[in-house]
Structures are given as structure tokens and as C-alpha cells.
Design a protein around this motif. Structure first.
Motif: not given
Length: 53
Positions: A3, A29-30
Motif C-alpha cells: 500500500e 493502490e499505486t
């Protein structure tokens, strides 16, 4: 899966929340989403302020 978090004090992206929770926004998420974390918060705050008017 990792995360990503945005640190509002250092303006750095952290993986798997290394700093104190009071300094972090996320999770994302990124890395790219986390890098825009503060920008997204500002957009939401403005939208809420506009709704209040």
C-alpha cells in the motif's frame, strides 16, 4: 501487495505506512495515486466547500 501512503509533513510517498498515522493519507493502490494524494484532498475540500455555499 503493498500500500502507498502520502506523508503530508515530508511530501514523500511511503510504502506500507512507515510514519505516524497522523501524518499520512491513503492508502493508495499505486505510487502515482499516492503522489497526487494531497491534490485529491484539496479538490475534495473545495468541492465540499462549494456544496456548503
Amino acid at each position: 501487495m503493498s500500500e502507498y501512503w502520502f506523508n503530508i509533513r515530508t511530501h514523500e510517498v511511503e510504502v506500507d505506512a512507515q510514519s505516524d498515522w497522523s501524518q499520512l493519507i491513503g492508502p493508495y493502490e499505486t505510487r502515482a495515486e499516492a503522489e497526487k494524494g494531497l491534490e485529491k484532498v484539496e479538490q475534495r475540500n473545495k468541492a465540499w466547500d462549494d456544496d456548503d455555499e
